[in-house]
Design an enzyme around this catalytic site. Structure first.
Site, PDB file in Angstrom:
ATOM      1  N   ASP A 123       0.866  -1.255   0.090  1.00 42.03           N
ATOM      2  CA  ASP A 123      -0.055  -0.163  -0.048  1.00 42.03           C
ATOM      3  C   ASP A 123       0.787   1.299  -0.147  1.00 42.03           C
ATOM      4  O   ASP A 123       0.394   2.394  -0.059  1.00 42.03           O
ATOM      5  CB  ASP A 123      -0.861  -0.015   1.347  1.00 42.03           C
ATOM      6  CG  ASP A 123      -2.194  -0.983   1.225  1.00 42.03           C
ATOM      7  OD1 ASP A 123      -2.253  -1.419   0.047  1.00 42.03           O
ATOM      8  OD2 ASP A 123      -2.434  -1.028   2.276  1.00 42.03           O
ATOM      9  N   GLN A 141      -9.795  -2.638   2.740  1.00 40.98           N
ATOM     10  CA  GLN A 141      -8.130  -2.238   2.502  1.00 40.98           C
ATOM     11  C   GLN A 141      -7.657  -2.942   1.376  1.00 40.98           C
ATOM     12  O   GLN A 141      -7.047  -2.719   0.594  1.00 40.98           O
ATOM     13  CB  GLN A 141      -7.401  -2.817   3.770  1.00 40.98           C
ATOM     14  CG  GLN A 141      -7.623  -1.871   5.160  1.00 40.98           C
ATOM     15  CD  GLN A 141      -6.894  -0.542   4.869  1.00 40.98           C
ATOM     16  OE1 GLN A 141      -5.694  -0.323   4.292  1.00 40.98           O
ATOM     17  NE2 GLN A 141      -7.458   0.281   5.105  1.00 40.98           N
ATOM     18  N   ASP A 145      -3.502  14.666  -4.079  1.00 41.89           N
ATOM     19  CA  ASP A 145      -3.639  15.438  -5.259  1.00 41.89           C
ATOM     20  C   ASP A 145      -5.357  15.312  -5.710  1.00 41.89           C
ATOM     21  O   ASP A 145      -5.766  16.407  -5.936  1.00 41.89           O
ATOM     22  CB  ASP A 145      -2.732  15.062  -6.544  1.00 41.89           C
ATOM     23  CG  ASP A 145      -1.523  15.121  -6.418  1.00 41.89           C
ATOM     24  OD1 ASP A 145      -1.064  16.004  -5.221  1.00 41.89           O
ATOM     25  OD2 ASP A 145      -0.733  14.513  -6.862  1.00 41.89           O
TER      26      ASP A 145
END
Length: 357
Positions: A142, A301, A312
């Site tokens: 991740d 998850q 962003d």
């Protein structure tokens, strides 16, 4: 109800014109790949970080392309955000203008093509001295470690681009401005010129803390711009570093938001809004005199593919509602939606149309 919804949709079209949103920053071609821990160790990278490339990282760019299956995307923090804002808005095209510097080369051509595909009105300053900038996104699980080689992005020149009448006219057309803190390493004088224009004309100037190193090593240019900042974004790590550098003497994120809001401000007509995201934890934002928590959307998850670009994307979603003069709550809701879409995909990419209501 139908009359009311009709009104909303018409008012929405009226308020949105080309070039209403202005972004300026470092256009980079993202090169993302899944790597292993050995690769990170070899180049002294942390699993979750963003740094500027040093000499010891130069070979990394060749190696990542040779050894891995890579994907290319038009990137750079500010460009990502305006691209997402445009995607959320859909029509009209070219709601967002983007300025930045690229090289006259193959990667530069890819960036121009990608910006056009995203319907962003990109006006790049093109030069020959440096190649188009790149950013290696080294993904492990991740986590993502970003190494940016600014190259051409570093060569942006205010007098050769921003000051030209035809370009400055595009700045004047905008009502909302967004510049990531990363650009402070390149052209603080360009940021100040835009920020002062926004402040003098009671328009909205937004900025991002972007990375801990900005608050640490670019403190002076950051604090020169801060009085003009109407909306400040950041994540929990950036907020903590900023607080430490400013001597706030607290690690409570709500306190940090409050103290940041109360820093000196030029345009008194607008109270500064501070928005700190915290990954899967609540987003913290100043609402008037209060600090409010906004829960993010639930996500399994296992559905998280790549958190690269989540910040962003949050800003892009937020800006898409901000240019339509929606409430702070709506802006944050759109930010959460956009981030939730992005983290399910590799890189800062998105499906053809948003499903945001």
């Amino acid at each position: 109800m139908s009359g009311e919804t009709q009104n909303m949709s018409t008012s929405r079209k009226i308020s949105l014109s080309e070039n209403i949103l202005f972004g300026m920053g470092n256009p980079l071609l993202d090169i993302s790949a899944v790597v292993d821990k050995d690769f990170l160790d070899k180049y002294g990278l942390k699993p979750n970080d963003q740094i500027l490339a040093e000499d010891k990282h130069k070979a990394l760019f060749d190696e990542i392309v040779k050894k891995n299956k890579v994907e290319y995307h038009a990137g750079g923090s500010t460009q990502n955000s305006v691209k997402i804002a445009q995607w959320m808005i859909q029509k009209p095209h070219k709601v967002a203008t983007f300025f930045g510097c690229i090289g006259k080369d193959h990667f530069g051509e890819i960036l121009k093509k990608k910006a056009a595909e995203a319907h962003v009105d990109a006006h790049y300053y093109e030069q020959n001295e440096e190649p188009t900038g790149t950013c290696a996104a080294c993904i492990t699980g991740d986590n993502r470690s970003l190494v940016a080689n600014l190259a051409a992005a570093n060569c942006y020149k205010k007098e050769k681009h921003l000051d030209l009448d035809s370009n400055w006219e595009l700045v004047e057309k905008a009502k909302v401005y967004y510049i990531a803190g990363f650009f402070l390493t390149v052209s603080p004088e360009s940021i100040l010129k835009v920020a002062k224009h926004a402040s003098d004309n009671n328009k909205v100037f937004c900025m991002n803390l972007s990375a801990p190193f900005i608050s640490q090593f670019f403190k002076e240019p950051l604090m020169k711009v801060m009085p003009y900042v109407d909306i400040l974004f950041g994540n929990e790590t950036e907020a903590a570093t900023f607080a430490k550098e400013q001597g706030f003497e607290t690690d409570d994120i709500t306190e940090i938001a409050k103290k940041t809001q109360n820093l000196p401000k030029e345009n008194k007509k607008r109270q500064r809004v501070v928005v700190f995201t915290q990954g899967k934890d609540d987003t913290v934002a100043t609402v008037g005199e209060k600090v409010t928590m906004f829960p993010v959307l639930d996500i399994d998850q296992n559905d998280i593919v790549d958190t690269n670009g989540a910040g962003d994307a949050f800003v892009g979603g937020f800006l898409s509602e901000l240019v339509q003069e929606r409430s702070l709550e709506e802006c944050i809701r759109a930010g959460h939606y956009a981030a939730n879409v992005i983290i399910r995909r590799v890189g800062c990419t998105f499906p053809e149309k948003p499903d945001f209501h």
